[in-house]
Design an enzyme around this catalytic site. Structure first.
Site, short mmCIF file in Angstrom:
data_model
loop_
_atom_site.label_atom_id
_atom_site.label_comp_id
_atom_site.label_asym_id
_atom_site.label_seq_id
_atom_site.Cartn_x
_atom_site.Cartn_y
_atom_site.Cartn_z
N CYS A 156 0.81 -1.23 0.00
CA CYS A 156 0.00 0.00 0.00
C CYS A 156 0.84 1.27 0.00
O CYS A 156 0.33 2.35 -0.28
CB CYS A 156 -0.95 0.01 1.20
SG CYS A 156 -2.23 -1.22 1.06
N1 COA Z 1 -19.84 -9.33 8.43
C1 COA Z 1 -20.24 -9.50 9.69
N2 COA Z 1 -19.40 -9.74 10.72
C2 COA Z 1 -18.08 -9.79 10.44
C3 COA Z 1 -17.59 -9.62 9.12
C4 COA Z 1 -18.52 -9.38 8.10
N3 COA Z 1 -18.14 -9.20 6.85
N4 COA Z 1 -16.24 -9.72 9.16
C5 COA Z 1 -15.90 -9.95 10.43
N5 COA Z 1 -17.01 -10.01 11.21
C6 COA Z 1 -17.06 -10.28 12.66
C7 COA Z 1 -15.82 -10.96 13.17
O1 COA Z 1 -15.86 -12.34 12.92
C8 COA Z 1 -15.86 -10.60 14.63
O2 COA Z 1 -16.78 -11.43 15.27
P1 COA Z 1 -16.52 -11.94 16.79
O3 COA Z 1 -16.49 -10.67 17.59
O4 COA Z 1 -17.68 -12.80 17.03
O5 COA Z 1 -15.20 -12.62 16.74
C9 COA Z 1 -16.41 -9.18 14.62
O6 COA Z 1 -17.14 -9.05 13.38
C10 COA Z 1 -15.35 -8.12 14.69
O7 COA Z 1 -14.35 -8.43 13.71
P2 COA Z 1 -12.99 -7.69 13.62
O8 COA Z 1 -12.18 -8.30 12.53
O9 COA Z 1 -12.38 -7.59 14.97
O10 COA Z 1 -13.52 -6.24 13.15
P3 COA Z 1 -12.78 -4.87 13.12
O11 COA Z 1 -13.63 -3.88 13.80
O12 COA Z 1 -11.34 -4.96 13.53
O13 COA Z 1 -12.81 -4.50 11.54
C11 COA Z 1 -11.30 -4.43 9.68
C12 COA Z 1 -12.15 -5.30 10.61
C13 COA Z 1 -10.52 -5.31 8.72
C14 COA Z 1 -12.25 -3.53 8.90
C15 COA Z 1 -10.36 -3.53 10.51
O14 COA Z 1 -9.71 -4.30 11.49
C16 COA Z 1 -9.32 -2.80 9.68
O15 COA Z 1 -9.61 -2.12 8.72
N6 COA Z 1 -8.06 -2.91 10.10
C17 COA Z 1 -6.98 -2.20 9.43
C18 COA Z 1 -6.68 -2.91 8.18
C19 COA Z 1 -5.72 -2.22 7.30
O16 COA Z 1 -5.50 -1.04 7.33
N7 COA Z 1 -5.11 -2.99 6.48
C20 COA Z 1 -4.25 -2.50 5.53
C21 COA Z 1 -4.55 -3.27 4.35
S1 COA Z 1 -3.55 -2.77 3.11
#
Ligand code: COA
Length: 373
Positions: A156
């Site tokens: 990225c």
């Molecule tokens: N729909 C519904 N629920 C979902 C889901 C979806 N598509 N994806 C995950 N969940 C659930 C998870 O399983 C988890 O359930 P649990 O609490 O029962 O375990 C819950 O939602 C929370 O998931 P989590 O992964 O902890 O969510 P989050 O708030 O951290 O958001 C991201 C996920 C990926 C959006 C976030 O962590 C993020 O953007 N992180 C930074 C990523 C980044 O910058 N990456 C760089 C890439 S280049």
């Protein structure tokens, strides 16, 4: 040493769009089919059922509402779940080169440069369609640019690292003007079958023309300073590579050759890295956060950007001070901060100060301080 400036930017946006509603419907249908297929194992407690995705979660957790893709039908067909692109012969322009040329045309028009004015092409992206010949050299040939071209990949942060490289080359005089392209076909390495990440990415291509500041003319953006940083982490990883066939069983499934991440860890660990980088970079160059008219941040997650913006400015930034494009584009990897810069910089007056900042896998982070000329 020469002064260097961004003279023009361009964006190629694929026409096809997938809304969160369409994405969730196709993923949930896929998950239902998998669960039906594995009903006996699930019933026997040998296997967990695939969980469903939800639009509400996606918007709340990431801020993404839709994404552009180079091929929609393959991605949303629950029997396929990845883009379908017709094979091209070696004589045809490859897809990354094709979208690069479209974005480059727009950037060169804005910069007021012709092919003859450019002497290097950098293709900076988080995945390249093939190892060689370099996509940049194909773009160079398609546009009739003399000189040289090469590909680079810092995930990225590819675009900000590319800007640093181009700026250094122009400053030192080894090149006079550089075209950087960021063709991001993220849909090719996105895992559309995994609800934890199936909503994250979108496709796009951006292009940036950088040249000597005195040649860029009014309206350009002088690159005052750049700073790059890397720190190894496995929390965002893609194991695809040329040694794949050497490992037993690794040709059977494609999950390990796609993007995967520990999103929550990435969020927690990357925010302080980026804030420290931006604040340290500004301070070392004699600027205060209050001097900034705008921050064009990497577009991965709205909550993450809100937090970074607040920590850098010491207050909640306005939408003008920190524009987001990820509601429309999703995460377009290296291109995200360039889209934000390209779409939200024309209104700023001469002398306005801003920072283009990207961050992502590696970890990697890049900060580019610019001032309107
Ligand atoms: N729909 C519904 N629920 C979902 C889901 C979806 N598509 N994806 C995950 N969940 C659930 C998870 O399983 C988890 O359930 P649990 O609490 O029962 O375990 C819950 O939602 C929370 O998931 P989590 O992964 O902890 O969510 P989050 O708030 O951290 O958001 C991201 C996920 C990926 C959006 C976030 O962590 C993020 O953007 N992180 C930074 C990523 C980044 O910058 N990456 C760089 C890439 S280049």
């Amino acid at each position: 040493m020469h002064r260097v400036a961004i003279a023009g930017t361009g964006i190629f946006t694929p026409e096809e769009v997938i809304s969160n509603a369409e994405l969730v419907a196709s993923y949930n249908e896929y998950a239902h089919r998998q669960n039906a297929l594995n009903a006996a194992a699930i019933e026997a407690g040998e296997r967990e059922p695939m969980p469903m995705s939800s639009e509400e979660f996606i918007v709340k957790a990431s801020g993404v509402e839709r994404r552009h893709v180079v091929n929609k039908y393959g991605i949303i067909d629950p029997g396929i779940m990845h883009p379908m692109l017709p094979e091209r012969s070696d004589e045809e322009l490859s897809i990354m080169a094709e979208i690069s040329v479209k974005a480059a045309d727009a950037a060169m028009r804005q910069a007021g440069v012709a092919a003859a004015d450019i002497d290097a092409v950098i293709c900076a992206a988080s995945n390249h369609e093939r190892p060689y010949p370099a996509i940049a050299i194909e773009v160079q040939q398609a546009l009739g640019i003399k000189g040289f071209g090469f590909d680079m990949n810092v995930a990225c942060s590819s675009a900000t690292f590319g800007m640093q490289l181009a700026a250094d080359m122009i400053r030192c005089g080894s090149t006079r003007a550089v075209l950087m392209v960021n063709p991001e076909i993220t849909s090719g390495h996105q895992e559309w079958r995994d609800r934890d990440c199936h909503f994250i990415f979108g496709d796009v291509c951006t292009a940036v023309v950088m040249r000597r500041a005195e040649e860029a003319g009014e309206g350009g953006w002088e690159i005052l300073s750049t700073r790059c940083l890397t720190e190894f982490s496995n929390n965002i990883r893609n194991n695809n590579g040329f040694l794949r066939r050497t490992r037993e069983g690794h040709m059977a499934d494609r999950r390990d050759m796609q993007f995967r991440q520990e999103g929550r860890k990435v969020f927690k660990q990357v925010v302080p890295i980026v804030v420290e980088l931006m604040l340290g970079h500004l301070a070392d160059e004699g600027f205060k956060p209050a001097d900034l008219s705008r921050m064009w941040l990497h577009q991965a997650n709205k909550n993450m950007n809100d937090m970074i913006g607040e920590k850098v400015l010491g207050r909640v930034p306005s939408r003008q001070e920190q524009p987001n494009v990820l509601q429309d584009y999703a995460n377009t990897s290296s291109a995200g901060s360039v889209i934000a810069f390209s779409q939200f910089s024309e209104d700023l007056p001469k002398g306005a100060l801003g920072v283009i900042c990207s961050f992502g896998a590696g970890y990697s982070a890049g900060s580019v301080i610019v001032r309107r000329i």
